[in-house]
Design an enzyme around this catalytic site. Sequence first.
Site, PDB file in Angstrom:
ATOM      1  N   SER A  22      -0.925  16.428  -8.469  1.00  0.00           N
ATOM      2  CA  SER A  22      -1.702  15.456  -9.229  1.00  0.00           C
ATOM      3  C   SER A  22      -1.141  14.056  -8.943  1.00  0.00           C
ATOM      4  CB  SER A  22      -1.551  15.809 -10.712  1.00  0.00           C
ATOM      5  OG  SER A  22      -2.538  15.197 -11.489  1.00  0.00           O
ATOM      6  N   CYS A  25       1.967   7.778 -10.244  1.00  0.00           N
ATOM      7  CA  CYS A  25       2.524   6.464  -9.915  1.00  0.00           C
ATOM      8  C   CYS A  25       4.038   6.542  -9.872  1.00  0.00           C
ATOM      9  CB  CYS A  25       2.164   5.456 -10.996  1.00  0.00           C
ATOM     10  SG  CYS A  25       0.463   4.958 -10.958  1.00  0.00           S
ATOM     11  N   GLN A  99      -5.606   8.560  -4.227  1.00  0.00           N
ATOM     12  CA  GLN A  99      -6.399   8.177  -5.396  1.00  0.00           C
ATOM     13  C   GLN A  99      -6.628   6.667  -5.336  1.00  0.00           C
ATOM     14  OE1 GLN A  99      -4.725   8.078  -9.457  1.00  0.00           O
ATOM     15  NE2 GLN A  99      -6.391   9.440 -10.057  1.00  0.00           N
ATOM     16  N   TYR A 181      -8.584   3.248 -17.208  1.00  0.00           N
ATOM     17  CA  TYR A 181      -8.563   2.199 -16.192  1.00  0.00           C
ATOM     18  C   TYR A 181      -9.992   1.675 -15.954  1.00  0.00           C
ATOM     19  CZ  TYR A 181      -3.746   3.545 -15.940  1.00  0.00           C
ATOM     20  OH  TYR A 181      -2.442   3.799 -16.300  1.00  0.00           O
TER      21      TYR A 181
HETATM   22  C1  FNR Z   1       0.896  10.403 -14.047  1.00  0.00           C
HETATM   23  N1  FNR Z   1      -0.485  10.604 -14.132  1.00  0.00           N
HETATM   24  C2  FNR Z   1      -1.322   9.887 -13.316  1.00  0.00           C
HETATM   25  N2  FNR Z   1      -2.665  10.176 -13.292  1.00  0.00           N
HETATM   26  C3  FNR Z   1      -3.486   9.558 -12.418  1.00  0.00           C
HETATM   27  O1  FNR Z   1      -4.677   9.857 -12.405  1.00  0.00           O
HETATM   28  N3  FNR Z   1      -2.989   8.647 -11.537  1.00  0.00           N
HETATM   29  C4  FNR Z   1      -1.682   8.295 -11.507  1.00  0.00           C
HETATM   30  O2  FNR Z   1      -1.254   7.508 -10.653  1.00  0.00           O
HETATM   31  C5  FNR Z   1      -0.828   8.886 -12.461  1.00  0.00           C
HETATM   32  N4  FNR Z   1       0.496   8.553 -12.548  1.00  0.00           N
HETATM   33  C6  FNR Z   1       1.391   9.350 -13.249  1.00  0.00           C
HETATM   34  C7  FNR Z   1       2.763   9.162 -13.125  1.00  0.00           C
HETATM   35  C8  FNR Z   1       3.646  10.026 -13.754  1.00  0.00           C
HETATM   36  C9  FNR Z   1       5.126   9.835 -13.575  1.00  0.00           C
HETATM   37  C10 FNR Z   1       3.153  11.088 -14.546  1.00  0.00           C
HETATM   38  C11 FNR Z   1       4.091  12.056 -15.225  1.00  0.00           C
HETATM   39  C12 FNR Z   1       1.806  11.251 -14.697  1.00  0.00           C
HETATM   40  C13 FNR Z   1      -1.031  11.741 -14.885  1.00  0.00           C
HETATM   41  C14 FNR Z   1      -0.872  13.047 -14.096  1.00  0.00           C
HETATM   42  O3  FNR Z   1      -1.572  13.020 -12.869  1.00  0.00           O
HETATM   43  C15 FNR Z   1      -1.358  14.245 -14.930  1.00  0.00           C
HETATM   44  O4  FNR Z   1      -2.742  14.110 -15.157  1.00  0.00           O
HETATM   45  C16 FNR Z   1      -0.642  14.367 -16.267  1.00  0.00           C
HETATM   46  O5  FNR Z   1       0.759  14.141 -16.119  1.00  0.00           O
HETATM   47  C17 FNR Z   1      -0.834  15.755 -16.893  1.00  0.00           C
HETATM   48  O6  FNR Z   1      -0.379  16.773 -16.019  1.00  0.00           O
HETATM   49  P1  FNR Z   1       1.052  17.517 -16.205  1.00  0.00           P
HETATM   50  O7  FNR Z   1       2.116  16.500 -16.029  1.00  0.00           O
HETATM   51  O8  FNR Z   1       1.049  18.088 -17.599  1.00  0.00           O
HETATM   52  O9  FNR Z   1       1.052  18.572 -15.127  1.00  0.00           O
END
Ligand code: FNR
Length: 360
Positions: A22, A25, A99, A181
């Site tokens: 996923s 950032c 993304q 966003y």
């Molecule tokens: C994220 N998430 C996130 N989502 C997204 O659409 N674009 C991004 O750049 C980010 N950046 C990001 C950074 C960090 C450090 C985290 C922990 C999360 C959200 C991520 O993709 C995801 O949707 C959520 O963290 C939920 O999934 P998990 O962590 O429960 O597996």
Amino acid sequence: MSLLFSPYNIKSLTLRNRIVVSPMCQYSAEDGFANDWHLVHLGSRAVGGAALIIQEASAVSPEGRISAGDLGIWKDEHLEMLQKINSFIHQHGAIAGIQLAHAGRKASSTPPWEGGRQITSGPNSWQTVAPSAIPFHEGDAAPLALTLEGIQKVSSDFKAAATRALSAGYKVIEIHAAHGYLIHQFLSPLSNTRTDEYGGSFDNRIRLLMEIIDGVQQVWPTENPLLVRISATDWAEGGWTADEAVKLASMLVDKGVALIDCSSGGLAAHQQIPLSPGYQVQFAERIKKETGMPTGAVGLITGAQQAEEILQKGQADLIFVARELLRDPYFPLHAAFELDEEVQWPQQYERAKPRKKVKH
Ligand code: FNR
């Protein structure tokens, strides 16, 4: 054979399993440029066995960054390092995706480790833009409401970024229309109070997303998947709802979007999210069953059995994993062992591969 480790065909690509990194950032870029951190971070997840690696929210313009540390793809100079990273990912059997994002009113912030709040002065701050002049947090400086020319520029920035993404070697684009966003700010009546053709009715609120998709599709080959990440609900009264998400999904089926990555929330500071394991899977399931759109499930999915069950129940087609893959870049290799699947380890690591005891 488990579904988690069955290959998955999406447009012209075959993913080696159903585990997607996923987007996450890293707040570690300068002027949008990727560096060794991104190579090691993304490269490790390729070595760790994930099938598709979606690079973090990458800004289509400098003012579209959440923070000054975000990756960007608004100029050709960004591409050299991105090409290097993608070539490494592809050498290790994973597929590189990006993304594409614009943070809108949530831009000009500090990284999470400095509080993640808006900044309004200094070299790492800039004027934010949004559909309407409504700040995310009460007391934050209001964003500028985009003019029609400004909206057109956003669409053309996404299109130019897609062209660059192709040159950089990405095989998949995910448009970030979630987490409060810019695109999500247009979708939700809580942040969009415009009275022109970009606000009000459902068709008006989705217009920017539809125009961005149209623009990207003009330059992105039809055989390469285009995904859209949405927040399926705002978890806030008067906001974007799951019913609207389903309606949008059925329109995206007709547009040829390959998959919807079903997240939620991030738009309203007063949101109430009922967190529990797999709490967003319901949205992936509903969209898949009601529209036929392939979906990705994401959010608190941390185990091999849990992921397998989601696929077995037909709730989603792909499993997006974020934090578990930060804890363990080799999660896919470990999950394969747990599910008794034979997967290839990097040859450099073969000697460490665990073997199941032979049963007599
Ligand atoms: C994220 N998430 C996130 N989502 C997204 O659409 N674009 C991004 O750049 C980010 N950046 C990001 C950074 C960090 C450090 C985290 C922990 C999360 C959200 C991520 O993709 C995801 O949707 C959520 O963290 C939920 O999934 P998990 O962590 O429960 O597996």
